[in-house]
Design an enzyme around this catalytic site. Sequence first.
Site, PDB file in Angstrom:
ATOM      1  N   MET A 745       0.882  -1.167   0.000  1.00  0.00           N
ATOM      2  CA  MET A 745       0.000   0.000   0.000  1.00  0.00           C
ATOM      3  C   MET A 745       0.916   1.212   0.000  1.00  0.00           C
ATOM      4  SD  MET A 745      -2.956  -1.103   2.745  1.00  0.00           S
ATOM      5  CE  MET A 745      -3.739   0.510   2.649  1.00  0.00           C
ATOM      6  N   THR A 746       1.186   1.725  -1.205  1.00  0.00           N
ATOM      7  CA  THR A 746       2.186   2.790  -1.331  1.00  0.00           C
ATOM      8  C   THR A 746       1.747   4.088  -0.672  1.00  0.00           C
ATOM      9  OG1 THR A 746       1.259   3.365  -3.489  1.00  0.00           O
ATOM     10  CG2 THR A 746       3.135   1.864  -3.466  1.00  0.00           C
ATOM     11  N   CYS A 747       0.433   4.275  -0.496  1.00  0.00           N
ATOM     12  CA  CYS A 747      -0.038   5.527   0.101  1.00  0.00           C
ATOM     13  C   CYS A 747       0.396   5.673   1.551  1.00  0.00           C
ATOM     14  CB  CYS A 747      -1.552   5.644  -0.009  1.00  0.00           C
ATOM     15  SG  CYS A 747      -2.445   4.262   0.729  1.00  0.00           S
ATOM     16  N   VAL A 748       0.677   4.542   2.221  1.00  0.00           N
ATOM     17  CA  VAL A 748       1.117   4.586   3.622  1.00  0.00           C
ATOM     18  C   VAL A 748       2.424   3.824   3.815  1.00  0.00           C
ATOM     19  CG1 VAL A 748      -1.128   4.992   4.680  1.00  0.00           C
ATOM     20  CG2 VAL A 748      -0.446   2.651   4.107  1.00  0.00           C
ATOM     21  N   ASN A 749       3.121   3.485   2.726  1.00  0.00           N
ATOM     22  CA  ASN A 749       4.402   2.773   2.780  1.00  0.00           C
ATOM     23  C   ASN A 749       4.283   1.451   3.548  1.00  0.00           C
ATOM     24  OD1 ASN A 749       5.567   4.917   1.378  1.00  0.00           O
ATOM     25  ND2 ASN A 749       6.190   5.979   3.255  1.00  0.00           N
TER      26      ASN A 749
END
Length: 780
Positions: A745-749
């Site tokens: 989930m790249t939005c929250v690393n």
Amino acid sequence: MSSFELLHAGLVDTLLKFLTPQPSDRETEVLQRVIKLLEVFVFDDNNEFNPAPYVLLFEKLQQCLGHIEQFPVKVNDGLGESLSKVMSTYQIKCLPKKHPDTSTSSVRQWSSGTVKVDPLAYVQTLEKYLISRGYCKEEGDDDSSDGSDDDGEERVIRRHQSILQKHKLTLFINNHPLPYDMTMYQAIKRYGTHTRLDDEAHPATHTAVWHNIHTIVYKANDGEVRQRLSAIKSDPYLDQTPSSFLEKLSSTPPIILESYQGMKVIQLLHILHTISQEWSLILKTENYNSPILQKDNLVNQQIAAKVERQLQDPLVIMTSEYPKWFVPLPHYTPFLFPFAIRQQLLHATAFDRDRALQRLHEAHPDITINTEARPGIRLEKDKRCVDRGTVFVQGQCIMNELSASKSLLEVYYVGEVGTGLGPTLEFYTLLSHAFQETQYKLWRGDTIEVSINDHRKSYVNPQYGLYPRVMNQTDSVELATVCDIFNYLGRVIGKSLIDNRILDLPLSEPFHRWLIGTHEKMGLVTLKEIDPTLHSSLKEIEAFALKKEKILNDDSLTEDEKSNRLDKITDDDGNNIDDLCLDFLLPGTDIEIIQGGRNTPLTIHNVEDYLCGVVDLTLREGVRKQMEAVRAGFSVVMPLSNLQLFYAHEMNDLLCGSKKEEKWDEDTLVTNIQPDHGYNASSITVKYLIQVMSSFTASEQRGFLKFVTGSPRLPVGGFKSLHPRLTVVKKSVDGNPDDYLPSVMTCVNYLKLPDYSTAAILRGKLLTAIREGQNSFHLS
């Protein structure tokens, strides 16, 4: 000599008078005095390089400054709760009024009494409120509102989330046009009709702000007002960076600092630092490429601590009530402050308040920002859908539209479910790579072929950093097209900086000198940074010029003897300069260095003109319109003067994050990776992950970062500066975990990792996911 003795012996005044250029001084006289200083403080009796005395002098002056400086810090300790209550519950009473010179029917007179405005609302919030109530309309708009406001004085205008892309009204207080990004509190405090307020006092004591009714005049926008607004937004102490060495020596502290103690010491430190940076150019030698003073000698910990303390006060940031010295001093003497503090200062003072508070919260999560009585940090987001096949073209349209906007750009892709931070970071990475494609003919350098998804693309080899290729500066379609793309690049650089996005763009240091305004002093030694081969060739030609200079300066020779010797000058191999068979064309191009250059051979008599011409055309005149386009594009987003906080060698860190290519050590990974939701620090799978990550090559590191965060680079400071933190969670699967790939989930690393049985299997599955997960955001 102690710092006390140094301060009271008159040495500071004497050195200032000795080193500061006077109006009657010739350039050679100033340079001779600087050279004399270097002979005394930098070279020993055997003419060997020994900077210890120079460093000691600088350190003693730093100690002097520590003894006498009295820069105040605004501390709200004990008043924080009260101040927060004031700023969250008090409102400013405003009475809108149509400008008497407004004759257009699209602007109507306000008729609903006073309104209350949130003190931290922007001026543009009140503008939007007036427009939404029907007091300003485009020709032909439906006149469905009668402009009445039944709530009267009880109407409270809070912060609007949406940001106006096009301003229709200009607001005034006492005939002063108000910048749209100024808060109403700042506007009333600066321009309101009241006695001068104490800048150091608690805002609750500013009764005139809270109790008076403030008339806000509005009128339709026009060109004259926009020009006046531009003048207001410019900062008087952020002048254009001095471009020449003599200008920097002559540069005095901003007038606003004159009342503070220690300014003579600060001016002398500024001069000594300038000499330290430029001394090899002064002596015309490349034997010493590094500055005299190293980074450890420069920072003044005492003053830097004051800036850091001030930057940690959310209420000061919220109201922009900084001490008067707080911004101009770091701009005048950036070297006194660590890079990290100057970066925080840029975030706090150059961007809007919400961005400043967001960065403060990221840098200091322990600091409490009171948001009980008002919405929290709410950056307006502008989401755009982009087709991967036309990212570069669509990106230009987005930048042209949003560069001047305060909204935060978020990107998602056609046919993909991912949105948020990761896809947006990848957007900037894709743009960074597209700018390096050879099809746009932007950069000097060799071409390399790269295979991407079975398609081959040609890129400029960024081995020495990107720098514009020399072009004929005569107006042409080709030059206009290239400048348009460079303007686009400037907007991308500015937007990425203000939105805190990382670029993957290896720009050269000379490129950054153009951005910060120090490009005019670049010389032959600078050429080595972008084209070592050309630099080497010119050094061979320079050897002829140096031999010529030695002959011409030999007073023992007659004019005839000098002429005869000039004709006999050869290089170490016995070759005459005429044997080079060069003319006045820029090497590798058909661009003339001088008019008629293709028919002008290089000789011993014009060798200096050739050298100066090649250097000037390569570094300045042949790229001037391209770089001015970059500067113009950046200026749409924010003033270039904000970059005066940094030096050219720091700009890559500022824009592109950490450039260190080294192994990730296990201790750093253990400290900065957060196990959660099924994993803890003792979990064997987490230990496998750290073991695998510490073995990654530079290429695998970039792939991993792009997979998890959307960008192939870490911010300056590495993993500890990554926001949000890199978090590893357990991925629940049906069946054998070894059969599944990790996801993100790249939005929250977030890295979602199955509970693999061995480190080897984890490594293989992770690299497969990295390879297959590129260029899409379907995994979640």
